[in-house]
Design a protein around this motif. Structure first.
Motif, PDB file in Angstrom:
ATOM      1  N   VAL A   1      22.098  22.222 -37.542  1.00 36.15           N
ATOM      2  CA  VAL A   1      22.987  21.077 -37.725  1.00 36.15           C
ATOM      3  C   VAL A   1      23.062  20.305 -36.416  1.00 36.15           C
ATOM      4  O   VAL A   1      22.577  20.752 -35.375  1.00 36.15           O
ATOM      5  N   ALA A   2      23.709  19.145 -36.478  1.00 32.80           N
ATOM      6  CA  ALA A   2      23.705  18.234 -35.338  1.00 32.80           C
ATOM      7  C   ALA A   2      24.836  18.472 -34.360  1.00 32.80           C
ATOM      8  O   ALA A   2      24.743  18.088 -33.186  1.00 32.80           O
ATOM      9  N   PHE A   3      25.928  19.120 -34.819  1.00 36.39           N
ATOM     10  CA  PHE A   3      27.134  19.151 -33.988  1.00 36.39           C
ATOM     11  C   PHE A   3      28.073  20.230 -34.515  1.00 36.39           C
ATOM     12  O   PHE A   3      28.094  20.529 -35.713  1.00 36.39           O
ATOM     13  N   ALA A   4      28.857  20.812 -33.597  1.00 35.11           N
ATOM     14  CA  ALA A   4      29.889  21.792 -33.965  1.00 35.11           C
ATOM     15  C   ALA A   4      31.225  21.341 -33.398  1.00 35.11           C
ATOM     16  O   ALA A   4      31.321  20.966 -32.222  1.00 35.11           O
ATOM     17  N   LEU A   5      32.260  21.399 -34.243  1.00 32.80           N
ATOM     18  CA  LEU A   5      33.621  21.005 -33.869  1.00 32.80           C
ATOM     19  C   LEU A   5      34.513  22.226 -34.051  1.00 32.80           C
ATOM     20  O   LEU A   5      34.794  22.635 -35.176  1.00 32.80           O
ATOM     21  N   LEU A   6      34.962  22.826 -32.948  1.00 32.09           N
ATOM     22  CA  LEU A   6      35.700  24.087 -33.010  1.00 32.09           C
ATOM     23  C   LEU A   6      37.120  23.895 -32.478  1.00 32.09           C
ATOM     24  O   LEU A   6      37.333  23.734 -31.268  1.00 32.09           O
ATOM     25  N   GLU A   7      38.095  23.911 -33.389  1.00 32.90           N
ATOM     26  CA  GLU A   7      39.491  23.758 -33.019  1.00 32.90           C
ATOM     27  C   GLU A   7      40.117  25.137 -32.853  1.00 32.90           C
ATOM     28  O   GLU A   7      40.188  25.907 -33.803  1.00 32.90           O
ATOM     29  N   TYR A   8      40.574  25.441 -31.643  1.00 34.78           N
ATOM     30  CA  TYR A   8      41.085  26.763 -31.253  1.00 34.78           C
ATOM     31  C   TYR A   8      40.456  27.891 -32.079  1.00 34.78           C
ATOM     32  O   TYR A   8      41.121  28.634 -32.782  1.00 34.78           O
TER      33      TYR A   8
END
Length: 328
Positions: free
Chosen positions: A190-197
């Protein structure tokens, strides 16, 4: 005997009160709420069905955002689409939190809808199976299956397959990292990872947490119980697989650019900062944001607080820059 027990109980209550008071001083006034004094750390797992039912309240969907239910090859998902989404657009596979034990997509209507409305991407939220009834790897299989469905049906969904991101919060953040890792290993990156806490490391359950972190919402006791229920063995045991605990993964090279956000009062602060550092050392572009005074799940308890709105604004901006209209 009764007098001794009463004295011991009073001492324990006093110790808890002093520790809680000290911890509250580290939390900005705008993030304080009476709900911080309520803990479910001692709640038996037998009451999970009742707890889940009590958490079924949905957050509001922003105006102008359409939500539809779909079947992603056997995995229920919700699709969030703003009225001005370009075609093809980027997409974000979103994974809700809940310690692997509770939670549902509706709890993130507001956030998923905001991302869809403000970035021009299609948001796909996964309704994955929960432990302990369905322990690891059931939820990871569901999330990975939903990602494969999104990738395979990109043309039908009006999505650019080169601009697909995966994100999540808390346990969902850990699942997002694990889903990204599995996709990389399977040759479907995938192009990107968004990890919230994100909940990344079962070994935190056994570690001494410095600075009084993790006092509110999600504490060390809850962490131990959740990890143990999830992996079916004691948290911190040598055999916990890296698919369940992404921080155990040794080789992080080749993973996509990643955004990680966490509060400095969050139990997961140290494991998240460490993971960000290891990603950087492996050559992965990383943006790490540490929010002063924020505890775990503050955005759910006080969503209108200015610092929480700004924190979520950073998440939205990161998605927009990576796979949204600004990233084209």
């Amino acid at each position: 005997m009764k007098r001794a027990l009463a004295g011991a109980l009073a001492g324990l209550v006093g110790w808890w009160a002093v520790g809680t008071t000290r911890a509250l001083r580290r939390v900005p006034p705008e993030l304080r709420t009476p709900r911080l004094l309520v803990s479910s750390a001692w709640m038996p797992l037998a009451v999970l069905p009742r707890l889940r039912a009590g958490m079924r309240q949905d957050t509001p969907v922003p105006p102008g955002v359409a939500v539809t239910e779909r079947d992603a090859d056997g995995v229920p998902v919700l699709l969030y689409e703003g009225g001005s989404r370009p075609v093809p657009s980027g997409a974000l596979l979103w994974i809700h939190g809940g310690g692997h034990l509770v939670g549902h997509p509706g709890m993130d209507h507001a956030l998923a809808g905001r991302i869809a409305a403000e970035t021009g991407v299609l948001v796909v939220s996964v309704d994955y199976r929960l432990a302990p009834e369905d322990p690891f790897p059931a939820d990871l299989d569901d999330c990975s299956g939903a990602l494969r469905w999104l990738q395979d049906h990109a043309d039908d969904l009006g999505v650019d397959p080169a601009r697909i991101a995966v994100g999540g919060a808390s346990a969902g953040g850990g699942l997002a990292a694990a889903t990204v890792n599995r996709a990389h290993d399977e040759g479907r990156p995938v192009a990107f990872a968004l990890l919230e806490y994100p909940m990344l490391d079962d070994r935190t359950a056994l570690a001494r947490v410095p600075g009084g972190r993790g006092r509110f919402v999600w504490n060390a006791r809850m962490n131990r119980r959740a990890w143990t229920a999830y992996v079916g063995s004691p948290a911190g045991a040598p055999g916990v697989p890296e698919g369940a605990a992404p921080a155990r993964r040794r080789d992080l090279a080749g993973l996509p650019p990643t955004w990680i956000g966490v509060g400095d009062q969050d139990l997961f602060h140290d494991e998240d900062v460490s993971y960000a550092g290891r990603l950087r050392a492996a050559g992965v572009p990383v943006e790490l944001h540490v929010e002063p005074g924020m505890y775990h799940g503050a955005d759910a308890l006080v969503p209108d607080a200015p610092s929480v709105q700004a924190f979520r604004g950073r998440m939205v901006a990161a998605v927009r820059a990576a796979v949204g209209e600004a990233g084209q």
